[in-house]
Design an enzyme around this catalytic site. Structure first.
Site, mmCIF file in Angstrom:
data_model
loop_
_atom_site.group_PDB
_atom_site.id
_atom_site.type_symbol
_atom_site.label_atom_id
_atom_site.label_comp_id
_atom_site.label_asym_id
_atom_site.label_seq_id
_atom_site.Cartn_x
_atom_site.Cartn_y
_atom_site.Cartn_z
ATOM 1 N N ASN A 10 0.873 -1.182 0.000
ATOM 2 C CA ASN A 10 0.000 0.000 0.000
ATOM 3 C C ASN A 10 0.905 1.225 0.000
ATOM 4 O O ASN A 10 1.520 1.547 1.008
ATOM 5 C CB ASN A 10 -0.892 -0.024 1.250
ATOM 6 C CG ASN A 10 -1.648 1.276 1.448
ATOM 7 O OD1 ASN A 10 -1.769 2.075 0.521
ATOM 8 N ND2 ASN A 10 -2.164 1.485 2.651
ATOM 9 N N LYS A 12 0.041 4.271 -0.254
ATOM 10 C CA LYS A 12 -0.619 5.471 0.296
ATOM 11 C C LYS A 12 -0.406 6.661 -0.655
ATOM 12 O O LYS A 12 -0.324 6.464 -1.864
ATOM 13 C CB LYS A 12 -0.100 5.763 1.703
ATOM 14 C CG LYS A 12 -0.085 4.529 2.593
ATOM 15 C CD LYS A 12 0.124 4.869 4.027
ATOM 16 C CE LYS A 12 0.310 3.591 4.799
ATOM 17 N NZ LYS A 12 0.189 3.773 6.216
ATOM 18 N N HIS A 97 -9.294 1.192 5.302
ATOM 19 C CA HIS A 97 -7.986 1.371 5.938
ATOM 20 C C HIS A 97 -8.169 2.325 7.124
ATOM 21 O O HIS A 97 -8.993 3.242 7.071
ATOM 22 C CB HIS A 97 -6.989 1.952 4.928
ATOM 23 C CG HIS A 97 -5.583 1.953 5.447
ATOM 24 N ND1 HIS A 97 -5.129 2.907 6.325
ATOM 25 C CD2 HIS A 97 -4.540 1.103 5.231
ATOM 26 C CE1 HIS A 97 -3.860 2.643 6.622
ATOM 27 N NE2 HIS A 97 -3.479 1.549 5.975
ATOM 28 N N GLU A 99 -6.588 4.749 8.115
ATOM 29 C CA GLU A 99 -6.423 6.175 7.800
ATOM 30 C C GLU A 99 -7.710 6.732 7.181
ATOM 31 O O GLU A 99 -8.066 7.892 7.409
ATOM 32 C CB GLU A 99 -5.206 6.370 6.877
ATOM 33 C CG GLU A 99 -3.909 6.170 7.654
ATOM 34 C CD GLU A 99 -2.740 5.643 6.852
ATOM 35 O OE1 GLU A 99 -2.793 5.666 5.607
ATOM 36 O OE2 GLU A 99 -1.771 5.190 7.478
ATOM 37 N N GLU A 167 -5.012 -4.904 10.852
ATOM 38 C CA GLU A 167 -3.991 -3.870 10.962
ATOM 39 C C GLU A 167 -4.205 -3.085 12.252
ATOM 40 O O GLU A 167 -5.002 -2.124 12.272
ATOM 41 C CB GLU A 167 -4.076 -2.908 9.780
ATOM 42 C CG GLU A 167 -3.821 -3.558 8.435
ATOM 43 C CD GLU A 167 -3.247 -2.549 7.453
ATOM 44 O OE1 GLU A 167 -2.128 -2.756 7.000
ATOM 45 O OE2 GLU A 167 -3.912 -1.539 7.174
ATOM 46 N N GLY A 173 2.826 2.231 10.543
ATOM 47 C CA GLY A 173 3.778 3.325 10.392
ATOM 48 C C GLY A 173 4.577 3.648 11.644
ATOM 49 O O GLY A 173 5.310 4.631 11.672
ATOM 50 N N SER A 211 3.745 -2.222 10.235
ATOM 51 C CA SER A 211 5.202 -2.262 10.420
ATOM 52 C C SER A 211 5.824 -3.609 10.054
ATOM 53 O O SER A 211 6.768 -4.061 10.704
ATOM 54 C CB SER A 211 5.567 -1.855 11.848
ATOM 55 O OG SER A 211 5.242 -0.494 12.060
HETATM 56 C C1 PEP Z 1 -0.548 0.224 6.081
HETATM 57 O O1 PEP Z 1 -0.687 1.421 5.987
HETATM 58 O O2 PEP Z 1 -1.412 -0.510 5.637
HETATM 59 C C2 PEP Z 1 0.633 -0.293 6.757
HETATM 60 C C3 PEP Z 1 0.600 -1.511 7.170
HETATM 61 O O3 PEP Z 1 1.702 0.576 6.897
HETATM 62 P P1 PEP Z 1 3.169 0.228 7.481
HETATM 63 O O4 PEP Z 1 3.592 -1.098 6.876
HETATM 64 O O5 PEP Z 1 4.023 1.351 7.049
HETATM 65 O O6 PEP Z 1 3.023 0.101 8.954
#
Ligand code: PEP
Length: 250
Positions: A10, A12, A97, A99, A167, A173, A211
């Site tokens: 992803n 973003k 998601h 966000e 998630e 992040g 992460s």
């Molecule tokens: C995400 O935004 O779906 C995500 C898992 O980000 P990151 O791997 O950077 O934590």
């Protein structure tokens, strides 16, 4: 053979046309060998889907969107419909998601409508669920995730047409992934809820995201109930993305 894993990136709101060319070239230079045990997917910003769809397809990598509107078309300035994503060559779309939930006020009800729209357009929705740190601290993580699952996943859909991504919001992040024990425990909760909703206890993929990076991918992807990963930051560099894919194959 077991379930086929899905390793999804992803991007973003990151990436330029020149960067996309570099990414595809770097991926090609890594001599990607398509393997039957996993599928690879990149979800770039909508601006890059048209450019990246064909070169990624040549490498055996699928492409998807990061969000879609719940209606097929209409007066929704700035939005993109699932059928528009399909028209660009997408096979998947991320919906719900954290966000989008936090920054755009998306509710379970809206996420479910988007998932339905994706299915109607022939896309596989990747439906994201996950608790905040405060909810985990309060001992409510399983209840929160179960409620999101119940509200966001459409009823009675063939589970093979859906993907769920666990998630934890606090892991996204932050550089701090959930522990393997916590991931395994939550995937058990999701597997039970997902199975119940879709009438198939085994069907459908459940990804972990938050992460995931080359250094922790092997232990996370080795978990029985983890069917792949949704990767943010570490999917922006072809070498990191492929190191995670290698960990999945190990
Ligand atoms: C995400 O935004 O779906 C995500 C898992 O980000 P990151 O791997 O950077 O934590």
């Amino acid at each position: 053979m077991g379930r086929i894993m899905l390793i999804a990136g992803n991007w973003k709101m990151n990436g330029s046309r020149a960067g996309a060319v570099n990414f595809v070239q770097a991926l090609a230079a890594l001599n990607l060998v398509p393997r039957p045990e996993y599928a690879l997917l990149i979800c770039p910003p909508a601006t890059l889907i048209g450019q990246m769809a064909a070169p990624l397809a040549e490498l055996g990598v699928r492409i998807g969107g990061q969000d879609c509107h719940q209606d097929p078309n209409g007066a929704f300035t700035g939005d993109i419909s699932a059928s528009m994503l399909a028209d660009l060559g997408c096979g998947y779309v991320i919906v719900g998601h954290s966000e989008r939930r936090a920054l755009h006020g998306e509710t379970d009800h809206m996420v479910r409508a988007k998932a339905r729209a994706a299915l109607a357009a022939g896309l596989t929705p990747i439906i994201c669920v996950g608790e905040t740190w405060a909810e985990r601290e309060a001992g409510r993580a399983a209840a929160v995730v179960s409620a999101q699952l119940e509200g966001s996943v459409p009823d009675g859909v063939d589970p093979m047409r859906l993907v769920v991504a666990y998630e934890p919001v606090w892991a996204i992040g932050s550089g701090r992934a959930a522990t393997v024990d916590d991931i395994a425990a939550m995937h058990r909760v999701i597997r039970a809820g997902f199975g119940g909703k879709c009438g198939d206890p085994e069907g459908g993929l459940i990804l972990y995201g938050g992460s995931v990076k080359p250094s922790n991918a092997a232990e996370i992807l080795a978990l029985d109930l983890v069917d792949g990963a949704l990767i943010g930051g570490a999917s922006l560099e072809a070498a990191d993305f492929m190191a995670i894919v290698d960990a999945a194959a190990a």
